[in-house]
Design an enzyme around this catalytic site. Structure first.
Site, PDB file in Angstrom:
ATOM      1  N   PHE A 237      -4.201  -0.565   5.446  1.00 32.09           N
ATOM      2  CA  PHE A 237      -3.805  -1.337   6.633  1.00 32.09           C
ATOM      3  C   PHE A 237      -2.439  -1.991   6.478  1.00 32.09           C
ATOM      4  O   PHE A 237      -2.145  -2.986   7.129  1.00 32.09           O
ATOM      5  CB  PHE A 237      -4.870  -2.393   6.960  1.00 32.09           C
ATOM      6  CG  PHE A 237      -6.280  -1.890   6.822  1.00 32.09           C
ATOM      7  CD1 PHE A 237      -6.742  -0.897   7.672  1.00 32.09           C
ATOM      8  CD2 PHE A 237      -7.123  -2.375   5.842  1.00 32.09           C
ATOM      9  CE1 PHE A 237      -8.035  -0.399   7.537  1.00 32.09           C
ATOM     10  CE2 PHE A 237      -8.415  -1.876   5.705  1.00 32.09           C
ATOM     11  CZ  PHE A 237      -8.866  -0.899   6.556  1.00 32.09           C
ATOM     12  N   ASN A 645      -8.595  15.490  16.217  1.00 43.50           N
ATOM     13  CA  ASN A 645     -10.012  15.490  15.857  1.00 43.50           C
ATOM     14  C   ASN A 645     -10.678  14.390  16.686  1.00 43.50           C
ATOM     15  O   ASN A 645     -10.416  13.207  16.476  1.00 43.50           O
ATOM     16  CB  ASN A 645     -10.156  15.211  14.357  1.00 43.50           C
ATOM     17  CG  ASN A 645     -11.608  15.230  13.899  1.00 43.50           C
ATOM     18  OD1 ASN A 645     -12.528  14.989  14.671  1.00 43.50           O
ATOM     19  ND2 ASN A 645     -11.804  15.513  12.626  1.00 43.50           N
ATOM     20  N   THR A 648     -12.678  11.681  14.381  1.00 48.05           N
ATOM     21  CA  THR A 648     -11.927  10.695  13.592  1.00 48.05           C
ATOM     22  C   THR A 648     -11.007   9.869  14.497  1.00 48.05           C
ATOM     23  O   THR A 648     -10.768   8.691  14.223  1.00 48.05           O
ATOM     24  CB  THR A 648     -11.112  11.376  12.472  1.00 48.05           C
ATOM     25  OG1 THR A 648     -10.261  12.365  13.047  1.00 48.05           O
ATOM     26  CG2 THR A 648     -12.022  12.019  11.445  1.00 48.05           C
ATOM     27  N   GLN A 652     -10.992   5.850  14.711  1.00 46.17           N
ATOM     28  CA  GLN A 652      -9.767   5.050  14.572  1.00 46.17           C
ATOM     29  C   GLN A 652      -9.640   4.030  15.702  1.00 46.17           C
ATOM     30  O   GLN A 652      -9.327   2.868  15.489  1.00 46.17           O
ATOM     31  CB  GLN A 652      -8.541   5.967  14.619  1.00 46.17           C
ATOM     32  CG  GLN A 652      -8.332   6.757  13.363  1.00 46.17           C
ATOM     33  CD  GLN A 652      -7.644   5.910  12.333  1.00 46.17           C
ATOM     34  OE1 GLN A 652      -6.481   5.566  12.463  1.00 46.17           O
ATOM     35  NE2 GLN A 652      -8.374   5.520  11.332  1.00 46.17           N
ATOM     36  N   GLY A 716       0.673   8.770  17.302  1.00 47.38           N
ATOM     37  CA  GLY A 716      -0.160   8.078  16.310  1.00 47.38           C
ATOM     38  C   GLY A 716      -1.162   7.150  16.973  1.00 47.38           C
ATOM     39  O   GLY A 716      -0.879   6.524  17.987  1.00 47.38           O
ATOM     40  N   GLU A 719      -3.203   2.468  14.948  1.00 44.75           N
ATOM     41  CA  GLU A 719      -3.037   1.048  15.228  1.00 44.75           C
ATOM     42  C   GLU A 719      -3.238   0.694  16.698  1.00 44.75           C
ATOM     43  O   GLU A 719      -3.326  -0.477  17.054  1.00 44.75           O
ATOM     44  CB  GLU A 719      -1.644   0.618  14.730  1.00 44.75           C
ATOM     45  CG  GLU A 719      -1.540   0.874  13.224  1.00 44.75           C
ATOM     46  CD  GLU A 719      -0.136   0.820  12.650  1.00 44.75           C
ATOM     47  OE1 GLU A 719       0.317  -0.288  12.379  1.00 44.75           O
ATOM     48  OE2 GLU A 719       0.478   1.882  12.449  1.00 44.75           O
TER      49      GLU A 719
END
Lengths: 754, 332
Positions: A237, A645, A648, A652, A716, A719
């Site tokens: 993290f 995916n 996953t 997240q 991404g 976060e």
């Protein structure tokens, strides 16, 4: 071959992880290994006047005790915020100086971990103590490198005052966010083994390349003499990115004692020997016209920084991308106090700033008399408000509409306090999430065999996110293989260069390098089969052969499976290095990444602005008698380009939302002000959500196509989920009670009427 | 952690003798002891493990008394149907404490003797802590962080809070503890087991060296059947109380005949709100009288800056617990 991208694929390492057979860095035990432990400072600022190590040395099992006077060949590196690979610019144990509570002062090596820790307890230090302040004073703040340009710390567009003066409604609100610590389940650890001038370091890391280059540089060794191994990471993290004193101390102690040494940092020490999320203050002045369009937008962020580093995590660069407004002013300030250097913690620029922004937007929507979702719609934009370039894709309102439908936003009571259920006051709140799409150069070695196996190797990391699995998926999809047939090797510094696992970059950047490797394999194979006398692709121009998920296709409809074509290659296999170099990556940025640094391009390029977006909605309940705040429902909808995916990715986003709930209701590193020390340095009293707090968390993943960000179309998502959650919960609290809470976290003590 | 010797006697007498030695400490479930030894707060020379004294594990719920062995596990008692039926507040006070893992190993005797969560007590880097190092001062009172500190029963030496839940049910319902020490056995009213910090907060109970708590006894009273434990905490599980109340009611029609109120998360020792109880006896129980009882319960509070919120919170928790207990009677 079944489509392996945009599907749910179970992690390839799931069974090893849940059965405890996956080896983490600290599981590696070189022969003859000794154990390290640190003794840390009881005071915050001052100096060591003497250290008595005799009792520690007399403890059975203790082999050596090192202090600033006795540790030979201890090397340091430049801090990250000064352009280096280190976690801080100040290095302990170089002298007598003490600059923060919990600073390492002595290093004990012993035959057992218990003896090492007992030895550390027995180190007796005399101090000369000076005054210290753990909290920043926003009145005593400054702007770093102030300049009136878009990349600088102050930016102005239009005329803010005119925008405020001309507004129908305005808000001027100040929010605060506390110190927070990452608390990964896997403790910080480092094991060092020297063999002559060759060094091996096992250490959980978000950047094995940074570690290898930095350590080699510090010791003046060629990089080839340093191995860094980090097979799995048990949560990071942001806390395992830089080179820390505990790592360099372990390396030096191992050299000094002439044996491998392993240090496992204790949980309390994890609060002081690495980084944290600095406390911040967020001031927003917003104005809107009668139709709810923003006329003025000012954001001033003031963040805590230590005496010896300028920790700039520019949140204003993200907030100003959010809404259309003709008059914008943002300012990034720092204020010093006596701590170690803070750093990155999941959404380091976004979590705290979007708590402020989205709370202020909620308040302004109320003043204008608009539904909070419609207020965002009125200010949505497809052009970056200050950079004046289009977003490469932006599905903010699609996210709001999707989440609103599933959540039942239309059932939200119009009036404050209008919803109750027995002894519970009920409120609904919403907030925007965004995260920049950061771009880094990456390589990946890809090898495919005619027997139907493929190998992918790169210096990327699995920080718990599923990187082994998604890299295998990308290769499997392109090469037409089952995921199980792709073997992925990562987490070693001497593998092909891949980015630091930070800024949510790995899937997009490293994944694109794997994709490129697969394309190169296809091209090489096409050259072989096109030159042959027979076969479906014989005589075809190889430059016109394309790869369509495991099938080579010629220009006139000819086709042959890649696996079959590979049989024609004399070696029976092809090995290439795939690369990803986005056009926005300058030579300087590429060089920085290859030198072990963080050469990121984006989110704004001269052509486009690249961000992922989402919307979150929370149902909050506040008990009439206990004043407890609970979140029975938390929904989010997100669009972030291609989902590699779905399983996953879902994890997240859900994990981010749960952490966002923790930021809203639980997480705070408490402080002792007079002695400038963190107080709740354990996970009994540093609260994070437990299962009982996490009720219904629903994640909706929208389809979005973005051909600009990278060949895979991936943004991404590591976060994104945490951004906006705290504001959604705070806005729901306001809806339930009329209380506007401006300081994280929201606690029972905030809800009790005085 | 400092090295120590370890023994596991198989008889109470032997355990008492071993534990009376200088530097010896009793360990049972170990959930507090091991923690505090690891962080250097407690450094015993000898641990006397009493977990082998299986005679102390049993418990029984009779018609006029209930008796719990000191080594009964929190989870076993919390889950016992006879306990749940006879005295729901007792079961709930155990259920709402700690985590499942801790409840499965922690014992009732250890639970009532748990140590404070005051951060200054638990971090040896703070030179000042009269409880840990008598005479060194109090960092909390010296400008420290006081959100977790006592608003009842503190002194100028110490404002550490007693953190337990179970003890609030015991103190409000006239529990007694039985002990065995070098001088023989005795019975101590639970309300007299813990001592206020006064000038020497390192002394937390009246127990003598080597004296082992062997059991806990409660007289069965009607208010037990209509009892509840209401705990306000910042997360849904595994958090210490911001404020809590163990409450029991016996009604005579619409009038309160007997009421019991124990308060958690607010006091230096287990705390019974006798004046609040008195205000309700013979009265109707309404939202208004419940809130008035809550107000009275906190009339004499002496908060620090950080703990002032506990007055309003505690009053609301008392009111909420009383009304919850009353609403349960409808279901009988």
């Amino acid at each position: 071959m079944a489509q392996t991208i945009n599907t749910e694929v179970t992690r390839t390492d799931a069974r090893r992880k849940v059965t405890g057979t996956a080896s983490y860095a600290a599981d590696m035990i070189p022969a003859g290994m000794l154990h390290g432990a640190m003794a840390c400072s009881a005071i915050a600022v001052g100096s060591v006047t003497s250290i008595d190590t005799s009792a520690a040395e007399a403890e059975p099992g203790v082999v050596a005790v090192y202090t600033h006077e006795t540790l030979p060949d201890y090397k340091t590196v430049k801090g990250f915020y000064a352009g280096g690979p280190g976690s801080s610019s100040f290095w302990p144990m170089e002298g007598t100086e003490i600059r923060y509570a919990g600073q390492p002062l002595a290093y004990v090596v012993a035959e057992s971990a218990a003896a090492a820790r007992r030895g550390a307890d027995l180190v007796s230090v005399e101090y000369s103590e000076s005054g210290a302040a753990i909290h920043m004073d926003p009145e005593e703040s400054f702007v770093v490198g102030a300049g009136e340009d878009s990349e600088g710390m102050i930016l102005t567009k239009g005329d803010l005052q005119a925008g405020l003066d001309g507004a129908s409604q305005t808000v001027d609100m100040t929010f605060t966010t506390p110190f927070q610590h990452h608390n990964p389940m896997e403790m910080f650890a480092a094991t060092a083994e020297w063999r002559g001038d060759r060094l091996t370091v096992w250490m959980p890391s978000q950047s094995v390349r940074t570690l290898r280059a930095g350590i080699a540089g510090a010791y003046g060794l060629p990089e080839t003499s340093v191995r860094v191994i980090s097979p799995f990471v048990g949560g990071a993290f942001g806390s395992k990115a830089g080179i820390t004193p505990y790592a360099m101390l372990t390396i030096a102690a191992s050299k000094a004692v002439g044996a491998p040494v392993r240090l496992i940092v204790t949980r309390p020490q994890m609060y002081t020997v690495a980084t944290f999320r600095p406390e911040t203050q967020q001031r927003f002045r917003l104005g809107a016209d009668a139709e709810g369009r923003l006329t003025a937008f000012e954001h001033v962020e003031t963040a805590q920084t230590p005496r010896f580093d300028d920790v700039v995590n520019p949140g204003t660069h993200i907030t100003r991308a959010m809404y259309a407004c003709p008059n914008i002013r943002t300012e990034q300030r720092l204020s010093r106090s006596d701590t170690n250097t803070g750093g990155f913690m999941r959404a380091p620029n976004e979590m705290q700033t979007f708590f402020g922004l989205e709370s202020a937007m909620d308040a302004l929507a109320l003043k204008v008399g608009m539904d909070p979702v419609e207020f965002r719609r009125a200010n949505d934009t497809m052009t970056h408000p200050t950079a004046d370039v289009p977003f490469s894709s932006r599905s903010l309102m699609e996210s709001y509409d999707a989440v609103a439908q599933g959540f039942g936003w239309s059932e939200r009571g119009r009036e404050i306090g209008s919803m109750t259920d027995g002894d519970w006051l009920v409120g609904y709140g919403c907030a925007t999430a965004t995260y920049p799409t950061n771009i880094l150069a990456s390589n990946a070695r890809v090898r495919m065999q005619a027997t139907g196996s493929a190998y992918v190797e790169l210096a990327a990391h699995d920080v718990g996110t599923g990187t082994y699995t998604i890299m295998a998926q990308v290769a499997a999809a392109r090469l037409g293989l089952p995921v199980e047939a792709v073997d992925v090797v990562m987490g070693e510094g001497d593998l092909p260069v891949a980015p630091i696992s930070g800024g949510s970059t790995t899937a997009a950047s490293a994944g694109s390098a794997v994709h490129d490797g697969c394309m190169k394999i296809a091209r090489q194979v096409a050259e072989v089969v096109s030159s042959m006398a027979e076969g479906p692709l014989a005589g075809v121009d190889p430059s016109r052969v394309t790869l369509d998920d495991g099938t080579l296709r010629g220009p006139d409809g000819q086709s042959q499976s890649l696996a079959e074509a590979l049989q024609m290659v004399p070696e029976g296999e092809v090995e290439v290095v795939g690369t990803f170099r986005h056009p926005a990556l300058t030579p300087e940025l590429i060089h920085a990444t290859f030198a072990g640094g963080y050469g990121t391009a984006g989110p704004v390029t001269p052509e486009m602005a690249m961000f992922a977006f989402g919307a979150e909605m929370a149902e909050v309940r506040i008990h009439r008698y206990t004043h407890e705040i609970r979140v029975p429902r938390l929904h989010g909808a997100f669009a972030a380009g291609t989902w590699l995916n779905r399983k996953t990715s879902h994890s997240q986003l859900m994990g981010g939302m749960v952490w966002g709930m923790g930021s809203a209701l639980h997480e705070v590193t408490e402080t002792d002000t007079p002695r400038a020390r963190f107080l709740n340095a354990n996970i009994a009293e540093y609260l994070i959500p437990v299962n009982a707090d996490v009720r219904e968390v629903r994640v909706e993943m929208l389809e979005e196509r973005d051909d600009y960000v990278n060949p895979l179309g991936v943004k991404g998502i590591g976060e994104l989920g945490i951004v906006g959650t705290a504001a959604a919960i705070g806005n729901a609290i306001h809806h339930a009670t009329g209380k506007r809470l401006t300081a994280l976290p929201f606690r029972i003590s905030d809800m009790v009427s005085a | 952690m400092k090295n120590f010797t370890y023994s596991r006697p198989d008889a109470v007498g032997a355990a008492t003798e071993a534990a009376a030695a200088d530097g010896a400490t009793i360990i049972a479930g170990g959930t507090t002891m091991v923690d505090l030894m690891k962080i250097g707060v407690l450094e015993p020379d000898a641990l006397v493990d009493i977990s082998g004294l299986s005679d102390l594990e049993g418990f029984e719920v009779g018609s006029d008394r209930m008796r719990f062995g000191a080594l009964a596990k929190m989870s076993t008692v919390a889950d016992d149907q006879a306990v749940i039926d006879a005295f729901p507040a007792l079961s709930e006070s155990l259920w709402k404490a700690a985590s499942p893992q801790l409840r499965n190993v922690a014992t009732l005797g250890g639970n009532i003797l748990q140590r404070t969560r005051c951060p200054y007590f638990r971090d040896t880097a703070f030179a000042q802590c009269n409880k840990r190092a008598p005479g060194s001062g109090c960092a909390a009172l010296d400008g420290g962080h006081t959100n977790l500190h006592a608003i009842f029963g503190g002194s100028s030496s110490c404002v550490a809070m007693y953190p337990g839940d179970f003890a609030q049910a015991l103190v409000a319902f006239d529990a007694e503890v039985s002990t065995r020490g070098p001088g023989g056995t005795r019975t101590i009213p639970f309300a007299e087991l813990h001592v206020a910090p006064g000038d020497d907060p390192s002394v937390e109970t009246v127990l003598e060296p080597g004296e082992i708590v062997t059991g806990i006894t409660l007289p069965v009273i009607p208010a037990m059947a209509n009892s509840t434990y209401l705990k306000a905490r910042d997360r849904e599980s595994y958090a210490f109380a911001s404020a809590s109340a163990a409450v029991g009611l016996e009604m005579d029609g619409d009038t309160v005949r007997d009421v019991r109120i124990g308060l958690g998360g607010v006091a230096a020792t287990p705390h019974r709100a006798r004046a609040a109880e008195e205000s309700l006896r013979g009265q109707a129980l309404t939202e208004e009288t419940a809130r008035e009882a809550g107000r009275i319960a906190f009339e004499d509070a002496e908060p620090l800056d950080g703990s002032a919120y506990k007055i309003a919170l505690g009053a609301d928790v008392v009111a909420g617990a009383l009304l919850q207990a009353k609403s349960r009677m409808g279901g009988e």
